[in-house]
Motif scaffolding. Structure first.
Motif, PDB file in Angstrom:
ATOM      1  N   VAL A 137       0.873  -1.169   0.000  1.00  0.00           N
ATOM      2  CA  VAL A 137       0.000   0.000   0.000  1.00  0.00           C
ATOM      3  C   VAL A 137       0.907   1.214   0.000  1.00  0.00           C
ATOM      4  CG1 VAL A 137      -1.772   1.275   1.261  1.00  0.00           C
ATOM      5  CG2 VAL A 137      -1.795  -1.216   1.251  1.00  0.00           C
ATOM      6  N   ARG A 138       0.756   2.053  -0.960  1.00  0.00           N
ATOM      7  CA  ARG A 138       1.598   3.250  -1.067  1.00  0.00           C
ATOM      8  C   ARG A 138       1.162   4.268  -0.006  1.00  0.00           C
ATOM      9  NH1 ARG A 138       4.537   2.857  -5.796  1.00  0.00           N
ATOM     10  NH2 ARG A 138       3.733   1.294  -7.229  1.00  0.00           N
ATOM     11  N   PRO A 139       1.987   5.287   0.247  1.00  0.00           N
ATOM     12  CA  PRO A 139       1.658   6.258   1.296  1.00  0.00           C
ATOM     13  C   PRO A 139       0.293   6.919   1.123  1.00  0.00           C
ATOM     14  CG  PRO A 139       3.939   6.514   0.654  1.00  0.00           C
ATOM     15  CD  PRO A 139       3.332   5.511  -0.287  1.00  0.00           C
ATOM     16  N   GLY A 140      -0.074   7.229  -0.095  1.00  0.00           N
ATOM     17  CA  GLY A 140      -1.380   7.846  -0.324  1.00  0.00           C
ATOM     18  C   GLY A 140      -2.524   6.913   0.059  1.00  0.00           C
ATOM     19  N   GLY A 141      -2.377   5.627  -0.280  1.00  0.00           N
ATOM     20  CA  GLY A 141      -3.393   4.649   0.096  1.00  0.00           C
ATOM     21  C   GLY A 141      -3.467   4.455   1.599  1.00  0.00           C
ATOM     22  N   ALA A 142      -2.306   4.446   2.266  1.00  0.00           N
ATOM     23  CA  ALA A 142      -2.288   4.295   3.727  1.00  0.00           C
ATOM     24  C   ALA A 142      -2.951   5.499   4.400  1.00  0.00           C
ATOM     25  CB  ALA A 142      -0.847   4.135   4.210  1.00  0.00           C
ATOM     26  N   ILE A 143      -2.701   6.700   3.882  1.00  0.00           N
ATOM     27  CA  ILE A 143      -3.334   7.893   4.445  1.00  0.00           C
ATOM     28  C   ILE A 143      -4.840   7.836   4.229  1.00  0.00           C
ATOM     29  CG2 ILE A 143      -3.577  10.391   4.143  1.00  0.00           C
ATOM     30  CD1 ILE A 143      -0.542  10.472   3.681  1.00  0.00           C
ATOM     31  N   LEU A 144      -5.260   7.406   3.063  1.00  0.00           N
ATOM     32  CA  LEU A 144      -6.684   7.303   2.774  1.00  0.00           C
ATOM     33  C   LEU A 144      -7.370   6.278   3.681  1.00  0.00           C
ATOM     34  CD1 LEU A 144      -9.011   8.186   0.904  1.00  0.00           C
ATOM     35  CD2 LEU A 144      -8.392   6.292  -0.589  1.00  0.00           C
ATOM     36  N   ILE A 145      -6.753   5.116   3.863  1.00  0.00           N
ATOM     37  CA  ILE A 145      -7.328   4.079   4.730  1.00  0.00           C
ATOM     38  C   ILE A 145      -7.372   4.559   6.178  1.00  0.00           C
ATOM     39  CG2 ILE A 145      -6.936   1.775   5.686  1.00  0.00           C
ATOM     40  CD1 ILE A 145      -5.812   1.001   2.896  1.00  0.00           C
ATOM     41  N   GLY A 146      -6.285   5.184   6.642  1.00  0.00           N
ATOM     42  CA  GLY A 146      -6.249   5.703   8.014  1.00  0.00           C
ATOM     43  C   GLY A 146      -7.252   6.806   8.246  1.00  0.00           C
ATOM     44  N   ALA A 147      -7.403   7.706   7.275  1.00  0.00           N
ATOM     45  CA  ALA A 147      -8.385   8.784   7.409  1.00  0.00           C
ATOM     46  C   ALA A 147      -9.811   8.224   7.411  1.00  0.00           C
ATOM     47  CB  ALA A 147      -8.214   9.795   6.275  1.00  0.00           C
ATOM     48  N   ALA A 148     -10.066   7.225   6.577  1.00  0.00           N
ATOM     49  CA  ALA A 148     -11.396   6.614   6.559  1.00  0.00           C
ATOM     50  C   ALA A 148     -11.688   5.907   7.882  1.00  0.00           C
ATOM     51  CB  ALA A 148     -11.510   5.630   5.395  1.00  0.00           C
ATOM     52  N   SER A 199      -4.377 -15.473   0.692  1.00  0.00           N
ATOM     53  CA  SER A 199      -5.728 -15.570   0.165  1.00  0.00           C
ATOM     54  C   SER A 199      -6.682 -14.820   1.080  1.00  0.00           C
ATOM     55  CB  SER A 199      -6.143 -17.035   0.056  1.00  0.00           C
ATOM     56  OG  SER A 199      -6.291 -17.584   1.340  1.00  0.00           O
ATOM     57  N   TRP A 200      -7.823 -14.496   0.548  1.00  0.00           N
ATOM     58  CA  TRP A 200      -8.820 -13.790   1.346  1.00  0.00           C
ATOM     59  C   TRP A 200      -9.276 -14.644   2.512  1.00  0.00           C
ATOM     60  CZ3 TRP A 200     -13.585 -15.883   2.083  1.00  0.00           C
ATOM     61  CH2 TRP A 200     -13.950 -16.926   1.229  1.00  0.00           C
ATOM     62  N   SER A 201      -9.280 -15.973   2.342  1.00  0.00           N
ATOM     63  CA  SER A 201      -9.767 -16.841   3.410  1.00  0.00           C
ATOM     64  C   SER A 201      -8.828 -16.825   4.622  1.00  0.00           C
ATOM     65  CB  SER A 201      -9.964 -18.265   2.900  1.00  0.00           C
ATOM     66  OG  SER A 201      -8.756 -18.798   2.419  1.00  0.00           O
ATOM     67  N   SER A 202      -7.507 -16.765   4.376  1.00  0.00           N
ATOM     68  CA  SER A 202      -6.590 -16.693   5.524  1.00  0.00           C
ATOM     69  C   SER A 202      -6.732 -15.369   6.248  1.00  0.00           C
ATOM     70  CB  SER A 202      -5.144 -16.922   5.068  1.00  0.00           C
ATOM     71  OG  SER A 202      -4.739 -15.925   4.162  1.00  0.00           O
ATOM     72  N   GLN A 203      -6.982 -14.295   5.510  1.00  0.00           N
ATOM     73  CA  GLN A 203      -7.206 -12.999   6.149  1.00  0.00           C
ATOM     74  C   GLN A 203      -8.508 -13.015   6.958  1.00  0.00           C
ATOM     75  OE1 GLN A 203      -3.891 -12.089   5.475  1.00  0.00           O
ATOM     76  NE2 GLN A 203      -4.949 -10.235   6.023  1.00  0.00           N
ATOM     77  N   LEU A 204      -9.536 -13.647   6.429  1.00  0.00           N
ATOM     78  CA  LEU A 204     -10.808 -13.741   7.135  1.00  0.00           C
ATOM     79  C   LEU A 204     -10.676 -14.570   8.410  1.00  0.00           C
ATOM     80  CD1 LEU A 204     -13.819 -13.045   7.158  1.00  0.00           C
ATOM     81  CD2 LEU A 204     -14.218 -15.101   5.802  1.00  0.00           C
ATOM     82  N   MET A 205      -9.929 -15.662   8.338  1.00  0.00           N
ATOM     83  CA  MET A 205      -9.702 -16.488   9.539  1.00  0.00           C
ATOM     84  C   MET A 205      -8.926 -15.697  10.604  1.00  0.00           C
ATOM     85  SD  MET A 205     -11.211 -19.329   9.308  1.00  0.00           S
ATOM     86  CE  MET A 205     -12.502 -18.597   8.334  1.00  0.00           C
ATOM     87  N   PHE A 233     -12.810  -2.477  10.334  1.00  0.00           N
ATOM     88  CA  PHE A 233     -12.709  -1.853   9.011  1.00  0.00           C
ATOM     89  C   PHE A 233     -11.394  -2.250   8.341  1.00  0.00           C
ATOM     90  CE2 PHE A 233     -11.231   1.863   6.525  1.00  0.00           C
ATOM     91  CZ  PHE A 233     -12.190   1.850   5.530  1.00  0.00           C
ATOM     92  N   GLY A 234     -10.281  -2.126   9.079  1.00  0.00           N
ATOM     93  CA  GLY A 234      -8.983  -2.521   8.536  1.00  0.00           C
ATOM     94  C   GLY A 234      -8.922  -4.009   8.241  1.00  0.00           C
ATOM     95  N   GLY A 235      -9.508  -4.819   9.118  1.00  0.00           N
ATOM     96  CA  GLY A 235      -9.534  -6.261   8.884  1.00  0.00           C
ATOM     97  C   GLY A 235     -10.338  -6.628   7.651  1.00  0.00           C
ATOM     98  N   LEU A 236     -11.466  -5.975   7.467  1.00  0.00           N
ATOM     99  CA  LEU A 236     -12.273  -6.242   6.272  1.00  0.00           C
ATOM    100  C   LEU A 236     -11.556  -5.790   5.001  1.00  0.00           C
ATOM    101  CD1 LEU A 236     -15.860  -5.415   7.564  1.00  0.00           C
ATOM    102  CD2 LEU A 236     -14.903  -7.657   7.026  1.00  0.00           C
ATOM    103  N   LEU A 237     -10.824  -4.674   5.097  1.00  0.00           N
ATOM    104  CA  LEU A 237     -10.044  -4.255   3.928  1.00  0.00           C
ATOM    105  C   LEU A 237      -8.969  -5.285   3.589  1.00  0.00           C
ATOM    106  CD1 LEU A 237      -9.551  -0.402   4.247  1.00  0.00           C
ATOM    107  CD2 LEU A 237     -10.891  -1.659   2.581  1.00  0.00           C
ATOM    108  N   SER A 238      -8.380  -5.911   4.616  1.00  0.00           N
ATOM    109  CA  SER A 238      -7.371  -6.934   4.339  1.00  0.00           C
ATOM    110  C   SER A 238      -7.985  -8.187   3.714  1.00  0.00           C
ATOM    111  CB  SER A 238      -6.605  -7.301   5.616  1.00  0.00           C
ATOM    112  OG  SER A 238      -7.395  -8.083   6.474  1.00  0.00           O
ATOM    113  N   VAL A 239      -9.276  -8.391   3.934  1.00  0.00           N
ATOM    114  CA  VAL A 239      -9.966  -9.510   3.273  1.00  0.00           C
ATOM    115  C   VAL A 239     -10.274  -9.148   1.816  1.00  0.00           C
ATOM    116  CG1 VAL A 239     -12.096 -10.872   3.268  1.00  0.00           C
ATOM    117  CG2 VAL A 239     -10.938 -10.397   5.425  1.00  0.00           C
ATOM    118  N   ILE A 240     -10.584  -7.890   1.559  1.00  0.00           N
ATOM    119  CA  ILE A 240     -10.956  -7.441   0.215  1.00  0.00           C
ATOM    120  C   ILE A 240      -9.732  -7.261  -0.683  1.00  0.00           C
ATOM    121  CG2 ILE A 240     -11.978  -5.510  -1.068  1.00  0.00           C
ATOM    122  CD1 ILE A 240     -13.875  -5.155   1.343  1.00  0.00           C
TER     123      ILE A 240
END
Length: 124
Positions: free
Chosen positions: A5-16, A68-74, A50-57
């Motif tokens: 995740v580039r710095p702009g994406g990290a700032i966007l995720i953190g701000a959200a 895989s998305w399944s390991s992130q969901l677990m 929110f962050g956990g769901l983003l890691s699944v997506i």
């Protein structure tokens, strides 16, 4: 998720996540009083989910992702179960060792500000 995740994406995720925490703190959705008197759910739980769901997506959006998305969901489910179990155990031990004079109020264990609204405990 080992996804770059580039710095702009990290700032966007953190701000959200921060905006979501503020919204939950002030909205009836996040107001779980009297059971969560300090609103820890809104401040820490909702942005964490929110962050956990983003890691699944993210594995769906980034093909070079190693997980895989399944390991992130677990991992998300395991973290949630640990948080619920450890929070329940801590509450049980506090109730067992130092029973509160009045349930679901912070004044039993902490000094609270006088200008904060108090929950209506008569319904509980």
């Amino acid at each position: 998720a080992n996804v770059q995740v580039r710095p702009g994406g990290a700032i966007l995720i953190g701000a959200a996540a921060g905006g979501l925490a503020c919204w939950c703190f002030k909205s009836p959705f996040g107001n779980t009083v009297p059971f969560d008197t300090f609103n820890i759910h809104a401040i820490f739980g909702v942005p964490g989910l929110f962050g956990g769901l983003l890691s699944v997506i993210m594995p769906f959006l980034v093909p070079s992702c190693y997980f895989s998305w399944s390991s992130q969901l677990m991992g998300l489910i395991g973290t949630w179960l640990f948080a619920v179990a450890s929070g329940g155990l801590a509450g049980y031990l506090l109730k067992l060792l130092w029973p509160p004079a009045v349930a679901y109020t912070d004044e039993t264990y902490w000094d609270s500000a006088d200008d904060l609204p108090r929950p209506n405990l008569s319904a509980y």
